[in-house]
Design a protein around this motif. Structure first.
Motif, PDB file in Angstrom:
ATOM      1  N   VAL A  28       0.845  -1.204   0.000  1.00  0.00           N
ATOM      2  CA  VAL A  28       0.000   0.000   0.000  1.00  0.00           C
ATOM      3  C   VAL A  28       0.878   1.251   0.000  1.00  0.00           C
ATOM      4  CG1 VAL A  28      -1.619   1.365   1.394  1.00  0.00           C
ATOM      5  CG2 VAL A  28      -2.015  -1.090   1.058  1.00  0.00           C
ATOM      6  N   LEU A  29       1.891   1.283   0.857  1.00  0.00           N
ATOM      7  CA  LEU A  29       2.747   2.465   0.946  1.00  0.00           C
ATOM      8  C   LEU A  29       3.539   2.684  -0.339  1.00  0.00           C
ATOM      9  CD1 LEU A  29       3.892   2.084   4.637  1.00  0.00           C
ATOM     10  CD2 LEU A  29       2.253   3.737   3.716  1.00  0.00           C
ATOM     11  N   GLN A  30       4.021   1.616  -0.969  1.00  0.00           N
ATOM     12  CA  GLN A  30       4.721   1.760  -2.239  1.00  0.00           C
ATOM     13  C   GLN A  30       3.790   2.313  -3.310  1.00  0.00           C
ATOM     14  OE1 GLN A  30       6.128  -2.277  -2.654  1.00  0.00           O
ATOM     15  NE2 GLN A  30       8.226  -1.662  -2.205  1.00  0.00           N
ATOM     16  N   THR A  31       2.573   1.822  -3.340  1.00  0.00           N
ATOM     17  CA  THR A  31       1.600   2.282  -4.329  1.00  0.00           C
ATOM     18  C   THR A  31       1.228   3.735  -4.057  1.00  0.00           C
ATOM     19  OG1 THR A  31       0.807   0.009  -4.552  1.00  0.00           O
ATOM     20  CG2 THR A  31      -0.612   1.751  -5.422  1.00  0.00           C
ATOM     21  N   MET A  32       1.079   4.091  -2.786  1.00  0.00           N
ATOM     22  CA  MET A  32       0.814   5.490  -2.446  1.00  0.00           C
ATOM     23  C   MET A  32       1.950   6.386  -2.913  1.00  0.00           C
ATOM     24  SD  MET A  32      -0.708   5.272   1.403  1.00  0.00           S
ATOM     25  CE  MET A  32      -0.348   7.014   1.675  1.00  0.00           C
ATOM     26  N   ALA A  33       3.187   5.945  -2.702  1.00  0.00           N
ATOM     27  CA  ALA A  33       4.342   6.756  -3.096  1.00  0.00           C
ATOM     28  C   ALA A  33       4.329   7.050  -4.593  1.00  0.00           C
ATOM     29  CB  ALA A  33       5.638   6.053  -2.702  1.00  0.00           C
ATOM     30  N   GLU A  34       3.849   6.106  -5.380  1.00  0.00           N
ATOM     31  CA  GLU A  34       3.746   6.318  -6.824  1.00  0.00           C
ATOM     32  C   GLU A  34       2.663   7.320  -7.179  1.00  0.00           C
ATOM     33  OE1 GLU A  34       4.911   1.855  -8.400  1.00  0.00           O
ATOM     34  OE2 GLU A  34       2.825   2.496  -8.423  1.00  0.00           O
ATOM     35  N   ARG A  35       1.664   7.440  -6.338  1.00  0.00           N
ATOM     36  CA  ARG A  35       0.470   8.205  -6.681  1.00  0.00           C
ATOM     37  C   ARG A  35       0.387   9.569  -6.046  1.00  0.00           C
ATOM     38  NH1 ARG A  35      -4.593   4.921  -7.109  1.00  0.00           N
ATOM     39  NH2 ARG A  35      -5.080   6.967  -7.851  1.00  0.00           N
ATOM     40  N   VAL A  36       1.233   9.864  -5.072  1.00  0.00           N
ATOM     41  CA  VAL A  36       1.160  11.134  -4.360  1.00  0.00           C
ATOM     42  C   VAL A  36       1.477  12.293  -5.302  1.00  0.00           C
ATOM     43  CG1 VAL A  36       2.338  12.522  -2.595  1.00  0.00           C
ATOM     44  CG2 VAL A  36       1.595  10.208  -2.069  1.00  0.00           C
ATOM     45  N   LEU A  44       4.956  12.464   6.058  1.00  0.00           N
ATOM     46  CA  LEU A  44       4.237  11.315   6.605  1.00  0.00           C
ATOM     47  C   LEU A  44       5.217  10.204   6.959  1.00  0.00           C
ATOM     48  CD1 LEU A  44       1.620   9.841   7.316  1.00  0.00           C
ATOM     49  CD2 LEU A  44       1.584   8.998   4.975  1.00  0.00           C
ATOM     50  N   ALA A  45       6.208  10.001   6.118  1.00  0.00           N
ATOM     51  CA  ALA A  45       7.180   8.924   6.344  1.00  0.00           C
ATOM     52  C   ALA A  45       7.840   9.054   7.711  1.00  0.00           C
ATOM     53  CB  ALA A  45       8.233   8.915   5.243  1.00  0.00           C
ATOM     54  N   ARG A 109      -5.614  13.745   6.491  1.00  0.00           N
ATOM     55  CA  ARG A 109      -6.388  14.430   5.447  1.00  0.00           C
ATOM     56  C   ARG A 109      -5.492  14.975   4.359  1.00  0.00           C
ATOM     57  NH1 ARG A 109     -10.711  17.501   9.328  1.00  0.00           N
ATOM     58  NH2 ARG A 109     -12.053  15.697   9.637  1.00  0.00           N
ATOM     59  N   GLU A 110      -4.360  15.541   4.756  1.00  0.00           N
ATOM     60  CA  GLU A 110      -3.418  16.066   3.762  1.00  0.00           C
ATOM     61  C   GLU A 110      -2.878  14.945   2.887  1.00  0.00           C
ATOM     62  OE1 GLU A 110       0.950  18.150   3.505  1.00  0.00           O
ATOM     63  OE2 GLU A 110      -0.219  18.454   5.325  1.00  0.00           O
ATOM     64  N   MET A 111      -2.549  13.817   3.507  1.00  0.00           N
ATOM     65  CA  MET A 111      -2.024  12.685   2.756  1.00  0.00           C
ATOM     66  C   MET A 111      -3.051  12.201   1.722  1.00  0.00           C
ATOM     67  SD  MET A 111      -1.187   8.866   4.139  1.00  0.00           S
ATOM     68  CE  MET A 111      -2.902   8.700   4.588  1.00  0.00           C
ATOM     69  N   VAL A 112      -4.290  12.031   2.142  1.00  0.00           N
ATOM     70  CA  VAL A 112      -5.337  11.559   1.237  1.00  0.00           C
ATOM     71  C   VAL A 112      -5.614  12.601   0.159  1.00  0.00           C
ATOM     72  CG1 VAL A 112      -7.768  10.879   1.077  1.00  0.00           C
ATOM     73  CG2 VAL A 112      -6.338   9.966   2.905  1.00  0.00           C
ATOM     74  N   ALA A 113      -5.577  13.873   0.528  1.00  0.00           N
ATOM     75  CA  ALA A 113      -5.825  14.939  -0.447  1.00  0.00           C
ATOM     76  C   ALA A 113      -4.747  14.968  -1.525  1.00  0.00           C
ATOM     77  CB  ALA A 113      -5.904  16.292   0.264  1.00  0.00           C
ATOM     78  N   ARG A 114      -3.549  14.486  -1.218  1.00  0.00           N
ATOM     79  CA  ARG A 114      -2.460  14.485  -2.190  1.00  0.00           C
ATOM     80  C   ARG A 114      -2.515  13.289  -3.130  1.00  0.00           C
ATOM     81  NH1 ARG A 114       1.983  15.345   1.985  1.00  0.00           N
ATOM     82  NH2 ARG A 114       3.142  14.025   0.583  1.00  0.00           N
ATOM     83  N   ALA A 119      -8.731   8.191  -6.359  1.00  0.00           N
ATOM     84  CA  ALA A 119      -8.281   7.155  -5.431  1.00  0.00           C
ATOM     85  C   ALA A 119      -9.070   7.168  -4.127  1.00  0.00           C
ATOM     86  CB  ALA A 119      -6.796   7.333  -5.130  1.00  0.00           C
ATOM     87  N   ASP A 120      -9.813   8.222  -3.841  1.00  0.00           N
ATOM     88  CA  ASP A 120     -10.482   8.324  -2.547  1.00  0.00           C
ATOM     89  C   ASP A 120     -11.309   7.100  -2.185  1.00  0.00           C
ATOM     90  OD1 ASP A 120      -9.408  10.659  -1.796  1.00  0.00           O
ATOM     91  OD2 ASP A 120     -11.183  11.877  -2.158  1.00  0.00           O
ATOM     92  N   GLY A 121     -12.063   6.579  -3.118  1.00  0.00           N
ATOM     93  CA  GLY A 121     -12.922   5.438  -2.815  1.00  0.00           C
ATOM     94  C   GLY A 121     -12.155   4.207  -2.405  1.00  0.00           C
TER      95      GLY A 121
END
Length: 132
Positions: A28-36, A44-45, A109-114, A119-121
């Protein structure tokens, strides 16, 4: 939050064994890093267990965000973790619920907003049996 406590929380929320919960958390974290989008995920890290924080600032994070919807996010998590779509979805929900516990509300919230808006759903659902 220490790594064993983080993984224990993901395991408890998802019903997955700790080893699989750790694998999914990393995916999940690797995928988030690609998408931020926007600033690097380093802020956050710094709040994550040492064993996990590097996944938010890994080599793919420097390439810029990759567009994809919730289904693609879950597909990538499942592929990285070697699990099916249902397990990826349950695990992803548990990881995000645990992240909400590990950081402040504003930081979450900031992390999700980025993340790209589509991707929110994929990041909000909690496993139905979780009571908090």
């Amino acid at each position: 939050m220490r790594f064993p406590r983080f993984i224990d929380a993901v395991s408890r929320r998802s019903g997955l064994p700790p080893e699989q919960a750790a694998t999914i958390a990393r995916a999940v974290l690797q995928t988030m890093a690609e998408r931020v989008t926007g600033r690097p995920a380093d802020d956050l890290a710094g709040r994550l267990p040492d064993e996990l924080d590097g996944y938010l600032s890994g080599p793919d994070a420097d390439a810029g965000p990759t567009p994809a919807g919730p289904g693609e996010f879950l597909r990538r998590v499942g592929e990285r973790a070697g699990v099916d779509e249902v397990t990826a979805q349950v695990g992803t929900g548990a990881v995000f619920a645990t992240l909400r516990e590990a950081v402040t509300v504003a930081e979450f919230r900031e992390m999700v907003a980025r993340l790209p808006m589509s991707a929110d759903g994929a990041v909000e659902p909690l496993p139905p049996s979780y009571d908090g």
